[in-house]
Design a protein around this motif. Structure first.
Motif, PDB file in Angstrom:
ATOM      1  N   PHE A  34       0.816  -1.083  -0.022  1.00  8.86           N
ATOM      2  CA  PHE A  34       0.029  -0.026   0.047  1.00  8.86           C
ATOM      3  C   PHE A  34       0.738   1.151   0.048  1.00  8.86           C
ATOM      4  N   ALA A  35       0.336   2.373  -0.588  1.00  7.60           N
ATOM      5  CA  ALA A  35       0.977   3.588  -0.561  1.00  7.60           C
ATOM      6  C   ALA A  35       0.969   4.160   0.930  1.00  7.60           C
ATOM      7  N   ALA A  36       1.329   5.351   0.885  1.00  7.20           N
ATOM      8  CA  ALA A  36       1.675   6.092   2.313  1.00  7.20           C
ATOM      9  C   ALA A  36       0.286   6.547   2.916  1.00  7.20           C
ATOM     10  N   ASP A  37      -0.887   6.562   1.992  1.00  7.30           N
ATOM     11  CA  ASP A  37      -2.348   6.728   2.535  1.00  7.30           C
ATOM     12  C   ASP A  37      -2.886   5.638   3.157  1.00  7.30           C
ATOM     13  N   CYS A  38      -2.031   4.345   2.944  1.00  2.45           N
ATOM     14  CA  CYS A  38      -2.560   2.919   3.148  1.00  2.45           C
ATOM     15  C   CYS A  38      -4.089   2.642   2.717  1.00  2.45           C
ATOM     16  N   PHE A  39      -4.534   3.230   1.522  1.00  2.00           N
ATOM     17  CA  PHE A  39      -5.580   2.991   0.872  1.00  2.00           C
ATOM     18  C   PHE A  39      -5.313   2.585  -0.735  1.00  2.00           C
ATOM     19  N   HIS A  40      -4.467   3.407  -1.221  1.00  2.00           N
ATOM     20  CA  HIS A  40      -4.146   3.061  -2.682  1.00  2.00           C
ATOM     21  C   HIS A  40      -3.002   2.128  -2.580  1.00  2.00           C
ATOM     22  N   PHE A  41      -2.781   1.509  -3.763  1.00  2.00           N
ATOM     23  CA  PHE A  41      -1.613   0.334  -3.829  1.00  2.00           C
ATOM     24  C   PHE A  41      -0.130   0.936  -4.038  1.00  2.00           C
ATOM     25  N   SER A  42       0.454   0.483  -3.588  1.00  2.00           N
ATOM     26  CA  SER A  42       2.243   0.841  -3.862  1.00  2.00           C
ATOM     27  C   SER A  42       2.464   0.195  -5.217  1.00  2.00           C
ATOM     28  N   VAL A  43       3.525   0.666  -5.599  1.00  2.00           N
ATOM     29  CA  VAL A  43       3.932  -0.179  -6.975  1.00  2.00           C
ATOM     30  C   VAL A  43       4.074  -1.681  -6.875  1.00  2.00           C
ATOM     31  N   ARG A  44       4.411  -2.152  -5.601  1.00  2.00           N
ATOM     32  CA  ARG A  44       4.400  -3.576  -5.377  1.00  2.00           C
ATOM     33  C   ARG A  44       2.862  -4.188  -5.447  1.00  2.00           C
ATOM     34  N   GLY A  45       1.787  -3.371  -4.931  1.00  2.00           N
ATOM     35  CA  GLY A  45       0.732  -3.779  -5.144  1.00  2.00           C
ATOM     36  C   GLY A  45      -0.015  -3.742  -6.303  1.00  2.00           C
ATOM     37  N   TYR A  46       0.345  -2.554  -7.369  1.00  2.00           N
ATOM     38  CA  TYR A  46      -0.224  -2.490  -8.372  1.00  2.00           C
ATOM     39  C   TYR A  46       0.422  -3.622  -9.433  1.00  2.00           C
ATOM     40  N   ALA A  47       1.689  -4.033  -9.129  1.00  2.00           N
ATOM     41  CA  ALA A  47       2.269  -5.116  -9.920  1.00  2.00           C
ATOM     42  C   ALA A  47       1.448  -6.546  -9.632  1.00  2.00           C
ATOM     43  N   MET A  49      -1.755  -6.783  -8.562  1.00  2.00           N
ATOM     44  CA  MET A  49      -2.924  -6.507  -9.597  1.00  2.00           C
ATOM     45  C   MET A  49      -2.791  -6.856 -10.918  1.00  2.00           C
ATOM     46  N   ALA A  50      -1.633  -6.163 -11.549  1.00  2.00           N
ATOM     47  CA  ALA A  50      -1.494  -6.345 -13.012  1.00  2.00           C
ATOM     48  C   ALA A  50      -1.350  -7.647 -13.392  1.00  2.00           C
ATOM     49  N   MET A  51      -0.616  -8.467 -12.505  1.00  2.00           N
ATOM     50  CA  MET A  51      -0.544 -10.007 -12.924  1.00  2.00           C
ATOM     51  C   MET A  51      -1.719 -10.397 -12.743  1.00  2.00           C
ATOM     52  N   ALA A  52      -2.624 -10.439 -11.634  1.00  2.00           N
ATOM     53  CA  ALA A  52      -3.808 -10.829 -11.539  1.00  2.00           C
ATOM     54  C   ALA A  52      -4.976 -10.819 -12.731  1.00  2.00           C
ATOM     55  N   HIS A  72       3.669 -12.214  -4.937  1.00  2.00           N
ATOM     56  CA  HIS A  72       4.847 -11.501  -5.447  1.00  2.00           C
ATOM     57  C   HIS A  72       5.772 -12.535  -6.255  1.00  2.00           C
ATOM     58  N   ASP A  73       5.189 -13.456  -6.897  1.00  2.00           N
ATOM     59  CA  ASP A  73       5.867 -14.507  -7.455  1.00  2.00           C
ATOM     60  C   ASP A  73       5.629 -14.449  -8.995  1.00  2.00           C
ATOM     61  N   ARG A  74       6.652 -13.988  -9.875  1.00  2.00           N
ATOM     62  CA  ARG A  74       6.567 -13.827 -11.248  1.00  2.00           C
ATOM     63  C   ARG A  74       6.225 -15.158 -12.051  1.00  2.00           C
ATOM     64  N   SER A  75       6.589 -16.283 -11.285  1.00  2.00           N
ATOM     65  CA  SER A  75       6.395 -17.582 -12.046  1.00  2.00           C
ATOM     66  C   SER A  75       4.717 -17.906 -12.058  1.00  2.00           C
TER      67      SER A  75
END
Length: 127
Positions: A34-47, A49-52, A72-75
């Motif tokens: 999560f981002a600093a606002d604890c609501f939106h995703f961080s780069v890791r969270g968006y990654a 969601m993008a994979m899903a 967080h597993d690219r495989s």
């Protein structure tokens, strides 16, 4: 609405429907997603969601994953193959001529009931 179109499709991607909050090793929410606002995703969270979302687009209609496990597993990333070198739609998933009912259904709540409930809520709130 677009079922008869050969050149366009709209497909629901339910990857976020049953997703649970990712937890760290202590059982607390993993804030690295999560981002600093604890609501939106961080780069890791968006990654994640993008994979899903990508995986959902490759899964056939009716067999789409409805959750994200935040590993967080690219495989786990799925790829098109020679059998299915395309994004899945109702038509190419075999539902075009099946018993799947795509007609519009009646809403379970009449539209006027929503308006009455909203007005009643405003009135109750103002009292």
């Amino acid at each position: 609405r677009y079922e008869e179109r050969e050149d366009f499709a709209v497909v629901m991607q339910p990857f976020f429907r049953n997703t649970l909050l990712p937890l760290d090793s202590n059982g607390k929410p993993d804030l690295s997603f999560f981002a600093a606002d604890c609501f939106h995703f961080s780069v890791r969270g968006y990654a994640e969601m993008a994979m899903a979302l990508w995986n959902n687009m490759l899964e056939p209609a009716g067999e789409k994953q409805t959750y994200n496990n935040f590993t967080h597993d690219r495989s786990k990333l799925k790829c098109p193959n020679s059998e299915k070198p395309f994004l899945s739609t109702l038509r190419n998933s075999g539902f075009r001529n099946s018993d799947l009912n795509l007609e519009k259904t009646k809403p379970s709540v009449p539209y006027w009931a929503v308006i009455v409930a909203a007005v009643a809520g405003v009135l109750a709130g103002s009292l």
